[in-house]
Design a protein around this motif. Structure first.
Motif, PDB file in Angstrom:
ATOM      1  N   GLY A   1       0.863  -1.340   0.022  1.00 31.49           N
ATOM      2  CA  GLY A   1       0.097  -0.088  -0.005  1.00 31.49           C
ATOM      3  C   GLY A   1       0.884   1.218  -0.017  1.00 31.49           C
ATOM      4  O   GLY A   1       0.416   2.197  -0.489  1.00 31.49           O
ATOM      5  N   LYS A   2       2.086   1.289   0.404  1.00 34.12           N
ATOM      6  CA  LYS A   2       2.936   2.275   0.485  1.00 34.12           C
ATOM      7  C   LYS A   2       3.429   2.699  -0.832  1.00 34.12           C
ATOM      8  O   LYS A   2       3.830   3.924  -0.888  1.00 34.12           O
TER       9      LYS A   2
ATOM     10  N   PHE B   1       1.630   2.872  -3.292  1.00 29.18           N
ATOM     11  CA  PHE B   1       0.624   3.773  -3.722  1.00 29.18           C
ATOM     12  C   PHE B   1       0.151   4.975  -2.857  1.00 29.18           C
ATOM     13  O   PHE B   1      -0.844   5.470  -2.911  1.00 29.18           O
ATOM     14  N   GLY B   2       1.115   5.279  -2.022  1.00 28.80           N
ATOM     15  CA  GLY B   2       1.064   6.429  -1.236  1.00 28.80           C
ATOM     16  C   GLY B   2       0.774   7.760  -1.817  1.00 28.80           C
ATOM     17  O   GLY B   2       0.033   8.778  -1.297  1.00 28.80           O
TER      18      GLY B   2
ATOM     19  N   SER C   1      -1.061   8.461  -4.321  1.00 30.32           N
ATOM     20  CA  SER C   1      -2.339   8.623  -4.594  1.00 30.32           C
ATOM     21  C   SER C   1      -2.951   9.777  -3.741  1.00 30.32           C
ATOM     22  O   SER C   1      -3.943  10.352  -4.333  1.00 30.32           O
ATOM     23  N   SER C   2      -2.717   9.385  -2.502  1.00 31.03           N
ATOM     24  CA  SER C   2      -3.200  10.238  -1.441  1.00 31.03           C
ATOM     25  C   SER C   2      -3.059  11.643  -1.701  1.00 31.03           C
ATOM     26  O   SER C   2      -4.002  12.745  -1.591  1.00 31.03           O
TER      27      SER C   2
ATOM     28  N   CYS D   1      -3.287   0.282   1.812  1.00 31.20           N
ATOM     29  CA  CYS D   1      -3.459   1.420   1.092  1.00 31.20           C
ATOM     30  C   CYS D   1      -4.001   2.737   2.074  1.00 31.20           C
ATOM     31  O   CYS D   1      -3.869   3.844   2.137  1.00 31.20           O
ATOM     32  N   SER D   2      -4.983   2.113   2.609  1.00 25.45           N
ATOM     33  CA  SER D   2      -5.678   3.009   3.628  1.00 25.45           C
ATOM     34  C   SER D   2      -4.892   3.557   4.643  1.00 25.45           C
ATOM     35  O   SER D   2      -5.020   4.918   5.156  1.00 25.45           O
TER      36      SER D   2
ATOM     37  N   CYS E   1      -1.477   4.287   4.466  1.00 27.65           N
ATOM     38  CA  CYS E   1      -0.996   5.516   3.808  1.00 27.65           C
ATOM     39  C   CYS E   1      -1.676   7.021   3.742  1.00 27.65           C
ATOM     40  O   CYS E   1      -1.327   7.967   3.939  1.00 27.65           O
ATOM     41  N   TRP E   2      -2.961   6.634   3.322  1.00 29.16           N
ATOM     42  CA  TRP E   2      -3.959   7.781   3.164  1.00 29.16           C
ATOM     43  C   TRP E   2      -4.164   8.411   4.621  1.00 29.16           C
ATOM     44  O   TRP E   2      -4.316   9.635   4.535  1.00 29.16           O
TER      45      TRP E   2
ATOM     46  N   ASN F   1       8.416   9.265  -0.482  1.00 29.78           N
ATOM     47  CA  ASN F   1       7.709   7.945  -1.250  1.00 29.78           C
ATOM     48  C   ASN F   1       8.748   7.264  -2.040  1.00 29.78           C
ATOM     49  O   ASN F   1       8.490   5.938  -1.895  1.00 29.78           O
TER      50      ASN F   1
END
Length: 577
Positions: free
Chosen positions: A55-56, A58-59, A61-62, A113-114, A116-117, A488
């Motif tokens: 998930g990190k 795709f960090g 994306s936040s 991913c959640s 990281c957001w 990132n």
């Protein structure tokens, strides 16, 4: 004045978000049950842990989401990603949902991913509302992310100590409830106003108080949570005490008002030149003058323009003096001298970053230090099981979580003792890496419960420091404006390390799972390994790898210490002028 009060409510809300959204740290609590239910090997279980860490990747994306969406909406998107990711896993482990292995992998990825957001939301809240004490706000709030596993262990023991699937249910629901509680302060963020010198001193005093409170919270979770298995009543009382400690900082807005209402009390608390204040009177004047003239970053503080947008950070780079003499006083070879960093805060684009030797030394240090500690925590369930200590798994998770929390708090030490002892932050990072190889070789030499607990504590302390200090180091070495992209890039080592280190551990585990110490075959649909041999080879490898990380970090310190020393001399010289 109301705005100054509201920012402390926002800080408390940020602490809650961090405290209840580090849901990847309790993976070991339910991993063995997940493995048995799905009938998968240790290698396949490792891939699920890797999916959470992926998930990190795709960090970023936040950050894109914050450019288009309000902060509160990004918070709830993160909460719903966790609700779906962990909620469906809970249905799987309860036998209500039977998806193929690949779907479970995607659910773990969504849950990761959640996290990281949520982290991005918390970073933005701290940076926007505490520009003059950004480093302290980040250090304090990030620290509570490390204590999530201890809090979830208390909650699970208070509800049903025998249910491992309960962790997944809590991981799904609690972050959403926390987001709902934090909605009001997030919506009522104050307008950014320049702080007078006495206000910055007051904030520094409050942060000192908050760190003392945080240490008390950490000791509470560490020493009292060990008795949570005695009875349901005691477990619920201890969990209630933890919740009270998390709500306690809400008294700060009242203190802020009281200091204004009672001028005499305010003057009695006004401390000049105190050694625990991070910003003294001279630093305040320097901050004010340079912020007005240049809008630059000074001593870890950010000066925001009037039209600051929380979706991105604006401003210019550090206005530090460049080194006039590029020659190094250290004669340790070309590796130290070549392409040596001569200036702190110089902005690096992504292409510039990957061409620097300093970055790759930093990358290896993180890869072989903090990341390997995270992989160790993911394997705690199987490590305890292999040593016949399955009943101590939750205790070990709490131990790792609490010491990770203390390590994150310790990352602010360089800022607190700066007036008396100035040392390059990369040097502190090197010191923080030392406990990791010691812990792995301790685990290699003994399989006792005491050695397991001591090694877990050392690894948690070391990795926690690295996780919290990394953002500040990335900002100092490669530029504050590029920290979002550059950091990132740095943390891509986490999923890579999770895959490689976890795969190594899984292969060693599965290769020793076929036989007990008496040589009797124990292979079933779900392979279980018992004995010290299950992780002995893994600990040896991990210990050697962590030494490589320590050596890499020491080289980074040698290459960067002159830039840190020159920055400190220039800062002091500027103040004297």
């Amino acid at each position: 004045m109301a705005g100054q009060s509201r920012k402390w409510v926002i800080l408390v809300a940020t602490i809650w978000l961090q405290a209840f959204t580090g849901t990847n740290f309790d993976f070991s609590a339910y991993s063995s049950e997940m493995k048995a239910l799905l009938g998968i090997s240790q290698v396949q279980l490792n891939y699920l842990a890797v999916a959470s860490d992926l998930g990190k990747v795709f960090g970023w994306s936040s950050g894109l989401a914050l450019m288009c969406l309000p902060l509160w909406l990004v918070t709830f998107i993160a909460a719903f990603m966790g609700l779906v990711g962990y909620g469906c896993q809970w249905l799987v482990i309860r036998g209500l949902f039977s998806p193929p292995y690949f779907v479970v992998f995607l659910l773990c990825l969504l849950a990761g991913c959640s996290i990281c957001w949520f982290n991005t939301v918390c970073f933005v809240l701290c940076i926007k509302n505490f520009p003059a004490n950004r480093a302290l706000a980040l250090s304090l709030t990030v620290s509570f992310n490390g204590v999530s596993a201890a809090l979830y262990t208390l909650a699970a023991n208070a509800i049903n100590p025998s249910s491992h699937s309960l962790y997944l249910f809590l991981n799904a629901v609690v972050p959403l409830l926390t987001s709902l509680i934090g909605l009001i302060p997030i919506l009522r963020q104050p307008e950014l106003e320049p702080l007078p010198p006495d206000a910055v001193q007051r904030d520094s005093f409050i942060f000192c108080f908050l760190n003392i409170w945080a240490i008390m919270t950490g000791f509470y979770l560490l020493f009292l949570s060990s008795s949570t298995n005695d009875s349901m009543t005691s477990s619920r009382l201890l969990f209630g005490g933890a919740i009270f400690l998390l709500f306690f900082p809400l008294c700060i807005p009242g203190i802020v008002y009281a200091r204004e209402w009672f001028k005499q009390i305010h003057s009695s608390f006004h401390i000049n030149g105190s050694s625990f204040l991070l910003i003294d009177d001279d630093d305040l004047e320097l901050h004010k003058e340079v912020s007005i003239r240049e809008g630059s970053y000074i001593s870890g503080s950010i000066s925001f323009p009037e039209n600051w947008d929380p979706s991105h950070i604006t401003g210019s780079s550090y206005s530090f003096s460049a080194l006039t003499d590029g020659k190094s006083e250290i004669s340790c070879g070309a590796l130290i001298k070549k392409d040596q960093l001569v200036m702190l805060g110089e902005e690096h684009s992504a292409s510039d970053l990957v061409r620097r030797v300093d970055f790759w030394l930093y990358y290896i240090a993180y890869f072989c230090g903090g990341t390997i500690g995270l992989v160790y925590s993911n394997n705690l369930g199987q490590i305890a099981q292999s040593l016949g200590q399955s009943s101590s798994t939750t205790t070990l998770i709490t131990l790792y979580s609490s010491f990770s929390f203390f390590g994150r708090l310790l990352s602010a030490t360089p800022d607190y003792i700066r007036a008396k002892l100035y040392f390059a932050r990369t040097g502190w990072l090197t010191i923080a890496l030392i406990p990791t190889p010691i812990a792995f070789f301790l685990l290699t030499g003994s399989g006792s419960a005491l050695a397991l607990q001591a090694g877990t504590a050392l690894i948690g302390l070391s990795s926690g420091f690295i996780f919290a200090a990394a953002v500040s180091i990335t900002s100092e070495l490669f530029g504050p404006l590029s920290v979002g992209v550059n950091h990132n890039i740095l943390i891509t080592n986490i999923p890579i390390g999770s895959l490689l280190y976890g795969f190594l551990a899984a292969v060693v585990y599965d290769s020793n799972a076929g036989y007990t110490s008496q040589g009797i075959s124990m292979v079933t649909d779900t392979v279980v390994c018992m004995g010290r041999n299950c992780y002995f080879g893994t600990f040896v490898w991990w210990g050697c790898i962590s030494i490589v990380g320590l050596f890499s970090c020491f080289l980074l310190f040698l290459r960067t210490r002159h830039a840190y020393q020159r920055f400190e001399r220039d800062r002091i010289s500027y103040q004297l002028d």
